[in-house]
Motif scaffolding. Structure first.
Motif, PDB file in Angstrom:
ATOM      1  N   ARG A  52       8.992  -9.651  -1.011  1.00 49.82           N
ATOM      2  CA  ARG A  52       9.017  -8.196  -0.980  1.00 49.82           C
ATOM      3  C   ARG A  52       8.127  -7.747   0.171  1.00 49.82           C
ATOM      4  N   LEU A  53       8.228  -6.493   0.527  1.00 55.62           N
ATOM      5  CA  LEU A  53       7.409  -5.923   1.592  1.00 55.62           C
ATOM      6  C   LEU A  53       6.449  -4.920   0.982  1.00 55.62           C
ATOM      7  N   VAL A  54       5.152  -5.129   1.208  1.00 53.21           N
ATOM      8  CA  VAL A  54       4.133  -4.189   0.752  1.00 53.21           C
ATOM      9  C   VAL A  54       3.589  -3.443   1.962  1.00 53.21           C
ATOM     10  N   PHE A  55       3.090  -2.251   1.717  1.00 51.96           N
ATOM     11  CA  PHE A  55       2.579  -1.409   2.789  1.00 51.96           C
ATOM     12  C   PHE A  55       1.067  -1.497   2.872  1.00 51.96           C
ATOM     13  N   VAL A  56       0.542  -1.474   4.110  1.00 53.54           N
ATOM     14  CA  VAL A  56      -0.896  -1.467   4.340  1.00 53.54           C
ATOM     15  C   VAL A  56      -1.190  -0.594   5.565  1.00 53.54           C
ATOM     16  N   PRO A  57      -2.227   0.260   5.485  1.00 54.76           N
ATOM     17  CA  PRO A  57      -2.588   1.096   6.636  1.00 54.76           C
ATOM     18  C   PRO A  57      -3.071   0.262   7.821  1.00 54.76           C
ATOM     19  N   LYS A  79      -0.985  -5.037  -4.582  1.00 52.65           N
ATOM     20  CA  LYS A  79      -0.582  -4.073  -5.613  1.00 52.65           C
ATOM     21  C   LYS A  79       0.014  -2.799  -5.024  1.00 52.65           C
ATOM     22  N   ALA A  80       0.122  -2.733  -3.719  1.00 55.57           N
ATOM     23  CA  ALA A  80       0.636  -1.544  -3.039  1.00 55.57           C
ATOM     24  C   ALA A  80       2.124  -1.349  -3.334  1.00 55.57           C
ATOM     25  N   PRO A  81       2.604  -0.130  -3.165  1.00 54.45           N
ATOM     26  CA  PRO A  81       4.039   0.109  -3.306  1.00 54.45           C
ATOM     27  C   PRO A  81       4.816  -0.838  -2.390  1.00 54.45           C
ATOM     28  N   SER A  82       5.962  -1.282  -2.878  1.00 59.71           N
ATOM     29  CA  SER A  82       6.733  -2.251  -2.107  1.00 59.71           C
ATOM     30  C   SER A  82       8.208  -1.875  -2.068  1.00 59.71           C
ATOM     31  N   ILE A  83       8.908  -2.534  -1.161  1.00 57.32           N
ATOM     32  CA  ILE A  83      10.362  -2.398  -1.038  1.00 57.32           C
ATOM     33  C   ILE A  83      10.937  -3.793  -0.859  1.00 57.32           C
ATOM     34  N   GLY A  84      12.240  -3.919  -0.997  1.00 57.73           N
ATOM     35  CA  GLY A  84      12.899  -5.188  -0.750  1.00 57.73           C
ATOM     36  C   GLY A  84      12.886  -5.528   0.734  1.00 57.73           C
ATOM     37  N   VAL A  85      13.087  -6.784   1.063  1.00 59.25           N
ATOM     38  CA  VAL A  85      12.997  -7.214   2.460  1.00 59.25           C
ATOM     39  C   VAL A  85      14.062  -6.596   3.355  1.00 59.25           C
ATOM     40  N   ASP A  86      15.139  -6.108   2.797  1.00 57.06           N
ATOM     41  CA  ASP A  86      16.189  -5.480   3.593  1.00 57.06           C
ATOM     42  C   ASP A  86      16.227  -3.965   3.414  1.00 57.06           C
ATOM     43  N   ASP A  87      15.210  -3.413   2.768  1.00 53.74           N
ATOM     44  CA  ASP A  87      15.191  -1.987   2.461  1.00 53.74           C
ATOM     45  C   ASP A  87      14.332  -1.207   3.454  1.00 53.74           C
ATOM     46  N   VAL A  88      14.466   0.109   3.402  1.00 53.38           N
ATOM     47  CA  VAL A  88      13.653   1.039   4.175  1.00 53.38           C
ATOM     48  C   VAL A  88      12.977   1.963   3.168  1.00 53.38           C
ATOM     49  N   LEU A  89      11.756   2.333   3.429  1.00 55.80           N
ATOM     50  CA  LEU A  89      11.015   3.205   2.531  1.00 55.80           C
ATOM     51  C   LEU A  89      11.697   4.565   2.420  1.00 55.80           C
ATOM     52  N   PRO A  90      12.127   4.955   1.211  1.00 58.70           N
ATOM     53  CA  PRO A  90      12.725   6.284   1.044  1.00 58.70           C
ATOM     54  C   PRO A  90      11.660   7.367   1.222  1.00 58.70           C
ATOM     55  N   VAL A  91      12.027   8.490   1.772  1.00 60.01           N
ATOM     56  CA  VAL A  91      11.090   9.585   2.010  1.00 60.01           C
ATOM     57  C   VAL A  91      10.408  10.019   0.709  1.00 60.01           C
ATOM     58  N   GLU A  92      11.099   9.898  -0.405  1.00 59.17           N
ATOM     59  CA  GLU A  92      10.547  10.295  -1.696  1.00 59.17           C
ATOM     60  C   GLU A  92       9.384   9.418  -2.127  1.00 59.17           C
ATOM     61  N   ARG A  93       9.236   8.227  -1.566  1.00 57.77           N
ATOM     62  CA  ARG A  93       8.169   7.296  -1.968  1.00 57.77           C
ATOM     63  C   ARG A  93       7.005   7.259  -0.980  1.00 57.77           C
TER      64      ARG A  93
END
Length: 118
Positions: A52-57, A79-93
């Motif tokens: 999965r892909l997690v976000f970090v500043p 523990k950060a919000p994550s997305i699938g490896v082929d996904d893009v972060l939706p604006v809502e998240r």
């Protein structure tokens, strides 16, 4: 300061925390649509079959030989919000990602996307 062009060269390099512990591999960079500067990175974590892909500043990140060191500990990043490896972060998240790191959030121009993948 890290520039978008610089950080893209570090794709697939190790992302480490302040104590030098490996978090995962740098997968991509999201820039702030207001300033056009790198804001967040996605880090590929997990087992080879369940990644999965997690976000970090990136605001306090430093580059080293073969790694990107971020200012946040491994446990917090994992523990950060994550997305699938082929996904893009939706604006809502987007707000969820900012809140995880206790950062203020405001939408981008015209109440749109604040983070854009580069």
């Amino acid at each position: 300061m890290i520039h978008s062009a610089d950080i893209r060269e570090w794709r697939d390099q190790d992302v480490i925390d302040p104590r030098g512990r490996r978090i995962g591999a740098l997968e991509g960079v999201y820039v702030d649509t207001i300033t056009d500067s790198p804001a967040m990175a996605t880090v590929r974590t997990g087992m080879p079959t369940r990644q999965r892909l997690v976000f970090v500043p990136l605001d306090e990140a430093t580059l080293g030989p073969g790694y990107v060191k971020v200012a946040h500990g491994k446990a917090l990043v994992r523990k950060a919000p994550s997305i699938g490896v082929d996904d893009v972060l939706p604006v809502e998240r987007e707000e969820e990602v900012f809140k995880h790191y206790a950062r203020p959030y405001e939408r981008g121009a015209d109440s749109g996307r604040r983070l854009a993948r580069r």
